[in-house]
Design an enzyme around this catalytic site. Structure first.
Site, short mmCIF file in Angstrom:
data_model
loop_
_atom_site.label_atom_id
_atom_site.label_comp_id
_atom_site.label_asym_id
_atom_site.label_seq_id
_atom_site.Cartn_x
_atom_site.Cartn_y
_atom_site.Cartn_z
N GLU A 50 0.82 -1.21 0.00
CA GLU A 50 0.00 0.00 0.00
C GLU A 50 0.85 1.26 0.00
OE1 GLU A 50 -3.00 0.05 -0.65
OE2 GLU A 50 -3.50 -2.06 -0.36
N TYR A 133 -6.10 6.47 4.32
CA TYR A 133 -6.26 5.45 3.29
C TYR A 133 -5.52 4.16 3.64
CZ TYR A 133 -5.30 2.46 -0.51
OH TYR A 133 -5.15 1.32 -1.24
N ASP A 151 -10.27 5.98 -1.32
CA ASP A 151 -9.16 6.50 -2.11
C ASP A 151 -9.73 7.20 -3.34
OD1 ASP A 151 -9.93 4.41 -3.76
OD2 ASP A 151 -7.91 4.22 -4.56
N CYS A 206 -13.54 2.24 -14.80
CA CYS A 206 -14.14 3.54 -14.50
C CYS A 206 -13.04 4.56 -14.24
CB CYS A 206 -15.07 3.41 -13.30
SG CYS A 206 -16.16 4.83 -13.05
N CYS A 213 -17.34 2.55 -20.29
CA CYS A 213 -18.70 2.19 -19.87
C CYS A 213 -19.24 1.01 -20.67
CB CYS A 213 -19.62 3.39 -20.00
SG CYS A 213 -19.11 4.82 -19.02
N CYS A 216 -18.37 -2.01 -18.69
CA CYS A 216 -18.56 -1.92 -17.24
C CYS A 216 -19.67 -2.85 -16.76
CB CYS A 216 -18.89 -0.48 -16.84
SG CYS A 216 -19.16 -0.29 -15.07
N CYS A 222 -25.72 2.55 -13.28
CA CYS A 222 -24.88 3.73 -13.00
C CYS A 222 -25.64 5.02 -13.27
CB CYS A 222 -23.62 3.69 -13.87
SG CYS A 222 -22.53 5.09 -13.61
#
Length: 325
Positions: A50, A133, A151, A206, A213, A216, A222
């Site tokens: 991370e 985060y 995030d 995204c 899209c 997606c 959405c």
DNA sequence: CTCCAGGAAC
DNA sequence: GTTCCCGGAG
């Protein structure tokens, strides 16, 4: 158009479980096989991944993470290294202060926590270099706890899917945190998958400027797509960060020069006869450092700031080297 | 040129 | 809330 009144605020948000089903199917088919995923590393390994991933693409992180964990598999091992080794191993990942903070974090964990990461959000955020985060990500991905991870990707995806607008710049607003908590699955295990899947969707589909899209898994639910994707790419979540000519570039050049010095006491052609220099961490004579950047004032300021950050040491004769301790 | 799993100091 | 840290791939 507004002839129906929303009876409850929650009614304006799509059913998260309806989003979760196709999203989870997509996740299981498309998740990148990153080496710190799927229970193949320790909580410390997750934390390292991370920190390395902050402001850095995953594709660049993977080889560094493998090499790093091979040398320093736990906090105690990293705590015992010299800063010079750590900064060198960080290589060109960028933002080398992260490397120093990660080692400070390792020294706290090894020295005060019996080499085990705290299992609470507050305990984690108290560690050097661990903010909201990263603490949330470790709680979720390493410990399997139910906690909303916030995030830039998750903010963008949740805002688009559930509210139909682009997330604004700056820090996460209370409304965004409320949304993330409200749509987070109640089951702890599902919440972990949710966090990872939403984040992955933001990274692969995204995206900020050119969302795909057409592929997606939740396009049918959405609100952003239904609204015609208003303001797509109009605002960045952060002000643009140039690089050329900035202190960041100069600092990078200086640090890279010190990393490239031959190990074992070589000095790259400068005065080899300096009697006081210790073997182990080579130093760069100041005369050579001056050739790294034309603007003397900027260069000296950057050298001073690197010293302030603990990323380099300035010897009495003015030469530079990576810190030994 | 743009993009990108933040954190901390001020 | 603003600004400063970095680097490589596309």
């Amino acid at each position: 158009m507004n002839d129906t009144v929303e009876p409850l605020a929650a009614a304006s948000v799509a059913d998260p479980s309806a989003v979760a089903a196709p999203l989870f199917a997509w996740w299981h088919a498309n998740a990148r096989d990153l080496p710190w995923r799927f229970g193949r590393t320790t909580p410390w390994g997750v934390l390292v991944s991370e920190v390395m991933s902050q402001q850095t693409q995953m594709s660049r992180v993977v080889p560094y993470w493998r090499a790093w964990m091979d040398v320093w598999p736990d906090a105690a091992a990293l705590a015992a290294a010299s800063p010079a080794e750590v900064i060198t191993a960080w290589g060109r990942l960028g933002y080398p202060r992260r490397a120093l903070r990660l080692q400070e974090c390792a020294r706290v964990v090894a020295g005060e926590c019996a080499d085990e990461l705290p299992r609470s959000y507050d305990g984690l955020t108290a560690l050097p270099g661990i903010g909201d985060y990263t603490a949330s990500a470790v709680m979720s991905f390493a410990f399997g706890m139910r906690i909303a991870v916030i995030d830039t990707n998750i903010r963008r995806v949740l805002s688009r899917v559930f509210t139909g607008v682009e997330s604004l710049g700056g820090s996460a607003k209370p409304a965004e945190r409320d949304l993330a908590n409200r749509v987070l699955p109640a089951d702890a295990g599902e919440s972990v998958t949710w966090n990872q899947a939403v984040m992955e969707l933001g990274a692969l589909v995204c995206t900020a400027k050119s969302p795909r899209c057409d592929v997606c898994p939740v396009s049918g639910l959405c609100m952003f797509l239904a609204a015609g994707r208003p303001g797509l790419g109009e605002r960045r979540t952060r002000p643009r960060q140039r690089f050329q000519g900035t202190d960041r570039q100069v600092r990078g050049i200086v640090l890279d020069a010190l990393r490239r010095l031959p190990a074992g006491g070589g000095d790259g052609g400068g005065d080899v006869g300096a009697a006081g220099t210790m073997p182990g961490v080579p130093s760069l004579p100041r005369a050579q450092a001056r050739q790294l950047w034309a603007d003397r004032a900027q260069l000296d300021a950057c050298i001073a700031s690197l010293d302030d950050d603990g990323l380099i040491e300035i010897l009495p004769d003015g030469s530079l080297r990576l810190p030994r301790a």
